[in-house]
Scaffold this active site. Structure first.
Site, short mmCIF file in Angstrom:
data_model
loop_
_atom_site.label_atom_id
_atom_site.label_comp_id
_atom_site.label_asym_id
_atom_site.label_seq_id
_atom_site.Cartn_x
_atom_site.Cartn_y
_atom_site.Cartn_z
N LYS A 1 0.83 -1.20 0.00
CA LYS A 1 0.00 0.00 0.00
C LYS A 1 0.87 1.26 0.00
O LYS A 1 2.04 1.22 0.41
CB LYS A 1 -0.89 0.04 1.25
CG LYS A 1 -1.95 -1.04 1.33
CD LYS A 1 -2.72 -0.92 2.64
CE LYS A 1 -3.81 -1.97 2.74
NZ LYS A 1 -4.92 -1.72 1.82
N ARG B 1 -10.39 -11.43 1.83
CA ARG B 1 -11.29 -12.45 1.28
C ARG B 1 -10.66 -13.84 1.34
O ARG B 1 -11.36 -14.84 1.37
CB ARG B 1 -11.69 -12.08 -0.15
CG ARG B 1 -10.56 -12.05 -1.16
CD ARG B 1 -10.93 -11.27 -2.40
NE ARG B 1 -11.10 -9.85 -2.10
CZ ARG B 1 -11.50 -8.93 -3.00
NH1 ARG B 1 -11.77 -9.30 -4.23
NH2 ARG B 1 -11.62 -7.67 -2.65
#
Length: 524
Positions: free
Chosen positions: A298, A372
């Site tokens: 990120k 996920r």
């Protein structure tokens, strides 16, 4: 680390005679004509509950508050020294907005007003709230809202400061809510429930606000397990060896880049009627204790807020603590997958193919779509264990914030259960909005080498929030009604305090989950 909790009680003494440090009244904004002229001026209208206070001020209370700048705007708090006119030395008038036509204020405005007032009165040891409560069947919901708002607004994270802060006033220690009859059993029940629920929200907030170096997966698992055992829940913790042996490929893949190994915590509650009593509810919460993005790292700006990427697991774990006290007539089992997503020589990579708990193989294209992966394993385990309803919550996608903002969660899954989530969220003040799971989004996640790609195979971010829901659907069996609640925005509040939200972890959606569990217990 546990932050101090404000205590709560009921009182029916004349508000003007209560021996407290401050008393809170409600005021409405009201527009009226100015001396018959064409223009309009904003005036104040005292809310129900402030009558004896107004009498003590010889009818000049609204005039004085207006001179101090009060407008009655929602959440506005204006303080007034009483100078001996009543027992309490301070009156705090909190805005409730325009007066509802022919009705008392709705629960959520009351919840926010109570939170704003108690937060503004930090430094006061004892506070009494005399806010408008209906005298009909709506009273319990309104009283619950006031009580919850007061406790949530009074929350303050203990923090890590080593020196006293002169400007940091302690949170209100004790709040008394004024009601017509303090001995009324319904009122007592609502107050008791509010204390349990707010305590669970505070627990969730504490976990989210903790420094990420102090709450890595093993430490987080230990903290949740200890609290759950103390509450009387059944606890199972799988370490990295058990996860590998059990085939939890998603959790292992995400956690393998960190020196702090992953965990899966299972918490179980069985009602007095036994495990076979009614429907079975499974809760799943994302527990990424820190998310660097892994190899797909990120940007540095704002990465420190990624300590909140375990807000889903924090909410689920805290909700289970409340379940243990509230004892609903439904079996509830929670699954908290925990990992730290770090880049290292051992980290999983774009291009990896991971075999999940249910045997499906996933092509990894973006290591920053790690939530996920761990959730897929936990959801598949929940279905394998057996459940009728599966409620999963996670700070899953930036797409949720883009689509719905920082207050409204996105909900995907079985239509009927998504509608129930929306209703529960509206009831408790944690709004959610159902979103679709289109076939074309699933088509875009077809992989040439595995059963499904982790994200769109062409890296197209269109429908990014929906991609997360479509992926998670692959891990729910057809016989289970499920809902995915994306709290990427609502799970953490980085702005200034507002209503009963303080800065940092919000505890969303603890109250929604508890409302849903009550709904299932009552209606199946």
């Amino acid at each position: 680390m546990t932050s101090p909790i404000t205590t709560l009680s009921l009182v029916d003494t004349d508000p003007a005679e209560l021996p407290v440090d401050a008393i809170v009244i409600g005021v409405h904004s009201q527009s009226g004509e100015v001396d018959g002229a064409a223009g309009f001026a904003s005036t104040l209208l005292l809310a129900t509950g402030a009558e004896s206070i107004a009498v003590a001020f010889d009818g000049k209370l609204t005039e004085t508050l207006a001179l101090l700048g009060a407008t009655g705007a929602p959440g506005e708090v204006v303080k007034l020294a009483t100078l001996g006119t009543i027992t309490a030395p301070l009156v705090a008038a909190v805005g409730l907005g325009p007066e509802p036509t022919g009705a008392a204020p709705a629960p959520e405005p009351l919840r926010r007003a109570a939170g704003a007032a108690v937060r503004a009165l930090a430094g006061s040891a004892t506070v009494a709230l005399t806010l408008p409560l209906p005298d009909d069947e709506d009273m319990p919901a309104a009283l619950r809202a006031v009580a919850e708002g007061a406790l949530l607004g009074g929350y303050r994270f203990a923090g890590y400061k080593t020196r006293p802060q002169p400007s940091r006033r302690p949170a209100v220690a004790s709040v008394a809510v004024h009601v017509p009859d303090a001995a009324d059993q319904t009122a007592q029940t609502e107050i008791a429930r509010a204390a349990i629920v707010a305590g669970a929200v505070a627990h969730s907030r504490d976990w989210v606000n903790s420094a990420p170096n102090e709450l890595r997966p093993p430490a987080f698992a230990d903290a949740v397990a200890a609290a759950a055992r103390d509450a009387g829940l059944t606890v199972e913790v799988l370490d990295e060896k058990a996860l590998a042996a059990g085939g939890y490929g998603g959790i292992i893949a995400v956690g393998q880049g960190s020196e702090a190994p992953p965990r899966l915590v299972k918490l179980s509650y069985t009602p007095a009627g036994g495990a076979g009593y009614g429907k079975r509810v499974a809760l799943v919460g994302k527990g990424i204790t820190f998310d660097t993005g892994g190899v797909s790292i990120k940007p540095a700006q704002g990465m420190w807020e990624m300590k909140s990427d375990m807000a889903g697991a924090a909410a689920v774990g805290a909700a289970m603590l409340a379940v243990a006290e509230l004892k609903p007539a439904v079996a509830v089992t929670a699954y908290l997958p925990m990992a730290e997503n770090m880049p290292s020589g051992a980290a999983y990579r774009p291009g990896d193919v991971v075999t999940m708990f249910n045997g499906k193989r996933v092509e990894v294209l973006n290591t920053d779509a790690e939530g996920r992966m761990i959730l897929g394993d936990a959801m598949a385990r929940a279905c394998a264990d057996g459940c009728d309803y599966l409620l999963e919550t996670s700070t899953l996608t930036g797409g949720q914030v883009i689509a719905l903002g920082k207050r409204i969660a996105g909900v995907m899954g079985t239509s009927e259960l998504c509608a129930r989530v929306q209703t529960a969220g509206d009831t408790v003040g944690e709004p959610a909005w159902p979103m679709p799971l289109p076939d074309d989004v699933r088509k875009g996640m077809e992989s040439e080498v595995a059963d499904i790609s982790q994200v769109n195979a062409g890296m197209d971010r269109a429908g990014h929030m929906l991609q997360g829901g479509v992926f998670l659907r692959e891990f729910v069996t057809d016989d289970v009604s499920w809902a995915h609640i994306d709290i990427a925005g609502p799970g953490y509040h980085s702005g200034e305090p507002t209503g009963y939200w303080t800065k940092g972890g919000t505890g969303v959606p603890v109250r929604t989950l508890l409302e849903l569990i009550d709904d299932v217990a009552a209606n199946g």
